[in-house]
Write a protein that holds these residues in place. Structure first.
Motif, mmCIF file in Angstrom:
data_model
loop_
_atom_site.group_PDB
_atom_site.id
_atom_site.type_symbol
_atom_site.label_atom_id
_atom_site.label_comp_id
_atom_site.label_asym_id
_atom_site.label_seq_id
_atom_site.Cartn_x
_atom_site.Cartn_y
_atom_site.Cartn_z
ATOM 1 N N LEU A 107 0.833 -1.197 0.000
ATOM 2 C CA LEU A 107 0.000 0.000 0.000
ATOM 3 C C LEU A 107 0.875 1.257 0.000
ATOM 4 O O LEU A 107 0.556 2.248 -0.672
ATOM 5 C CB LEU A 107 -0.910 -0.007 1.235
ATOM 6 C CG LEU A 107 -1.976 -1.104 1.277
ATOM 7 C CD1 LEU A 107 -2.699 -1.076 2.605
ATOM 8 C CD2 LEU A 107 -2.962 -0.958 0.130
ATOM 9 N N GLU A 108 1.983 1.204 0.732
ATOM 10 C CA GLU A 108 2.895 2.347 0.776
ATOM 11 C C GLU A 108 3.436 2.674 -0.612
ATOM 12 O O GLU A 108 3.505 3.836 -1.004
ATOM 13 C CB GLU A 108 4.038 2.031 1.737
ATOM 14 C CG GLU A 108 5.087 3.134 1.819
ATOM 15 C CD GLU A 108 6.259 2.719 2.697
ATOM 16 O OE1 GLU A 108 6.208 1.623 3.274
ATOM 17 O OE2 GLU A 108 7.232 3.489 2.775
ATOM 18 N N LEU A 135 0.746 4.224 -2.941
ATOM 19 C CA LEU A 135 0.577 5.654 -2.689
ATOM 20 C C LEU A 135 1.718 6.463 -3.302
ATOM 21 O O LEU A 135 1.509 7.557 -3.840
ATOM 22 C CB LEU A 135 0.492 5.903 -1.181
ATOM 23 C CG LEU A 135 -0.745 5.343 -0.478
ATOM 24 C CD1 LEU A 135 -0.669 5.583 1.014
ATOM 25 C CD2 LEU A 135 -2.011 5.959 -1.046
ATOM 26 N N ILE A 154 1.024 6.757 -7.183
ATOM 27 C CA ILE A 154 0.005 7.717 -7.629
ATOM 28 C C ILE A 154 0.481 9.154 -7.438
ATOM 29 O O ILE A 154 0.105 10.041 -8.196
ATOM 30 C CB ILE A 154 -1.350 7.477 -6.924
ATOM 31 C CG1 ILE A 154 -1.242 7.708 -5.406
ATOM 32 C CG2 ILE A 154 -1.871 6.086 -7.213
ATOM 33 C CD1 ILE A 154 -2.580 7.567 -4.688
ATOM 34 N N GLU A 155 1.357 9.360 -6.435
ATOM 35 C CA GLU A 155 1.912 10.698 -6.253
ATOM 36 C C GLU A 155 2.929 11.024 -7.348
ATOM 37 O O GLU A 155 2.940 12.125 -7.900
ATOM 38 C CB GLU A 155 2.565 10.802 -4.879
ATOM 39 C CG GLU A 155 3.146 12.192 -4.598
ATOM 40 C CD GLU A 155 3.716 12.293 -3.199
ATOM 41 O OE1 GLU A 155 3.588 11.329 -2.438
ATOM 42 O OE2 GLU A 155 4.309 13.340 -2.888
ATOM 43 N N SER A 213 -4.940 8.905 -10.249
ATOM 44 C CA SER A 213 -5.751 8.414 -9.129
ATOM 45 C C SER A 213 -5.440 6.942 -8.864
ATOM 46 O O SER A 213 -4.928 6.230 -9.732
ATOM 47 C CB SER A 213 -7.237 8.569 -9.453
ATOM 48 O OG SER A 213 -7.618 7.671 -10.498
ATOM 49 N N LEU A 214 -5.766 6.489 -7.667
ATOM 50 C CA LEU A 214 -5.591 5.081 -7.324
ATOM 51 C C LEU A 214 -6.470 4.205 -8.211
ATOM 52 O O LEU A 214 -6.057 3.134 -8.662
ATOM 53 C CB LEU A 214 -5.931 4.856 -5.849
ATOM 54 C CG LEU A 214 -5.703 3.455 -5.290
ATOM 55 C CD1 LEU A 214 -4.233 3.072 -5.404
ATOM 56 C CD2 LEU A 214 -6.153 3.378 -3.837
ATOM 57 N N THR A 263 -12.365 1.852 -3.310
ATOM 58 C CA THR A 263 -11.486 2.924 -2.853
ATOM 59 C C THR A 263 -11.579 3.104 -1.345
ATOM 60 O O THR A 263 -10.574 3.262 -0.647
ATOM 61 C CB THR A 263 -11.844 4.234 -3.569
ATOM 62 O OG1 THR A 263 -11.736 4.048 -4.978
ATOM 63 C CG2 THR A 263 -10.918 5.362 -3.129
ATOM 64 N N GLN A 279 -8.632 2.702 1.422
ATOM 65 C CA GLN A 279 -8.325 3.788 2.349
ATOM 66 C C GLN A 279 -8.471 3.331 3.797
ATOM 67 O O GLN A 279 -7.677 3.720 4.661
ATOM 68 C CB GLN A 279 -9.239 4.981 2.061
ATOM 69 C CG GLN A 279 -8.941 5.650 0.727
ATOM 70 C CD GLN A 279 -9.954 6.722 0.370
ATOM 71 O OE1 GLN A 279 -11.074 6.732 0.900
ATOM 72 N NE2 GLN A 279 -9.573 7.625 -0.525
ATOM 73 N N ILE A 287 -5.442 1.308 4.702
ATOM 74 C CA ILE A 287 -4.300 2.181 4.956
ATOM 75 C C ILE A 287 -4.412 2.813 6.345
ATOM 76 O O ILE A 287 -3.451 2.847 7.120
ATOM 77 C CB ILE A 287 -4.205 3.275 3.875
ATOM 78 C CG1 ILE A 287 -3.919 2.652 2.508
ATOM 79 C CG2 ILE A 287 -3.132 4.305 4.230
ATOM 80 C CD1 ILE A 287 -4.007 3.630 1.372
#
Length: 300
Positions: free
Chosen positions: A49-50, A53, A56-57, A62-63, A85, A89, A92
């Motif tokens: 998950l890290e 993220l 997407i940055e 978007s995810l 989604t 979230q 996370i």
């Protein structure tokens, strides 16, 4: 249920967008190795998950776009997409809260172990995931690896056949540097054994090993076809127990009286899971290995 298109979307963003030809730069920005990025793109492993993220940055998408592709933007902006989604979230948020709480209550060592376990995909009983298999091999003093390919060791970086060391080859190099031994038994169905072996040896030398170290790593070609990979390890049990106690407790019942352990990898394993061998199956595997690669068949 929508089709997950993460490998294809990641390949498009890395190889066809503004980052084309810059896999190493992308890897550095994501905090991973080029080998790990190639494994994500090839669908061999999934990012945490890290790392999702971070992706997407970096790519400014978007995810939903990264995981399911562009066709979901207008056509699937519905309750299913919102639920997926929201679930991610929530995972996370739960993970972050758990890490914070463990960090407040437990010692730093236990905190690190908890986060490591939390990132692993779940496996069934009597099985190893890829991270556990890597950790186990670090404590092998003598390793016999029967394999149909070496894709976990030699990872293609780009379309020009540039390769780099995978996670397993890195562990092999670390063990050889300690004077430990390896015997690889390659499938006779593999193409161009000599080139593959030379490529493997070159990557080992790139890991700061000497030619003397490489004498402890030999290769054989199986005398007959096989369709299941197998690893047999003679363990430094004391080291495993001291430095990786959680894994030792899990594996303790599979370690023989003379400190051997083994596992097999099915020819098709979407879970990237390895099946542990009990004592009886260890004996069968040993006999099969003696037929596949008797001592006189060693090629290098």
């Amino acid at each position: 249920m929508r089709e997950v298109k993460l490998p294809a979307m990641l390949k498009q963003l890395v190889d066809e967008g503004e980052y084309r030809g810059n896999r190493r730069w992308v890897s550095t920005q994501l905090g991973i190795t080029p080998a790990a990025l190639s494994q994500y793109i090839n669908g061999q492993t999934n990012p945490s998950l890290e790392k999702l993220l971070a992706m997407i940055e970096l790519f400014d998408v978007s995810l939903d776009f990264l995981v399911f592709g562009p066709d979901t933007i207008g056509q699937h902006a519905n309750a299913e997409a919102e639920a997926v989604t929201a679930s991610i979230q929530a995972d996370i948020a739960t993970h972050s809260a758990l890490v914070g709480k463990v960090g407040e209550i437990l010692a730093q060592q236990i905190d690190a172990a908890t986060r490591s376990v939390a990132k692993r995909p779940s496996t069934l009983s009597n099985m190893l995931d890829q991270k556990q298999a890597l950790e186990l091999e670090r404590y092998s003093e003598d390793s016999t690896i029967v394999t149909m390919d070496l894709t976990d060791d030699i990872v293609e970086v780009d379309s020009e056949q540039e390769v780099t060391a995978g996670d397993f080859l890195t562990v092999v190099a670390q063990n050889l540097a300690q004077g430990r031994t390896y015997h690889f038994v390659l499938s006779p169905e593999m193409e161009d054994h000599d080139t593959l072996i030379q490529r493997y040896r070159t990557l080992l030398l790139d890991q700061h090993l000497s030619e003397a170290d490489l004498r402890n790593c030999r290769f054989s070609i199986g005398l007959d076809s096989f369709y299941v990979g197998c690893c047999l390890f003679r363990l430094d049990v004391d080291g495993l127990k001291r430095h990786s106690p959680v894994l030792h407790r899990y594996l303790e019942s599979f370690i023989t009286h003379d400190n051997y352990i083994g596992y097999i990898e099915p020819p098709s394993s979407p879970l990237r899971a390895y099946f542990l061998l009990d004592a009886d199956r260890m004996q069968v595997a040993t006999r099969v290995l003696e037929r596949l690669a008797p001592p006189s068949s060693s090629s290098s």
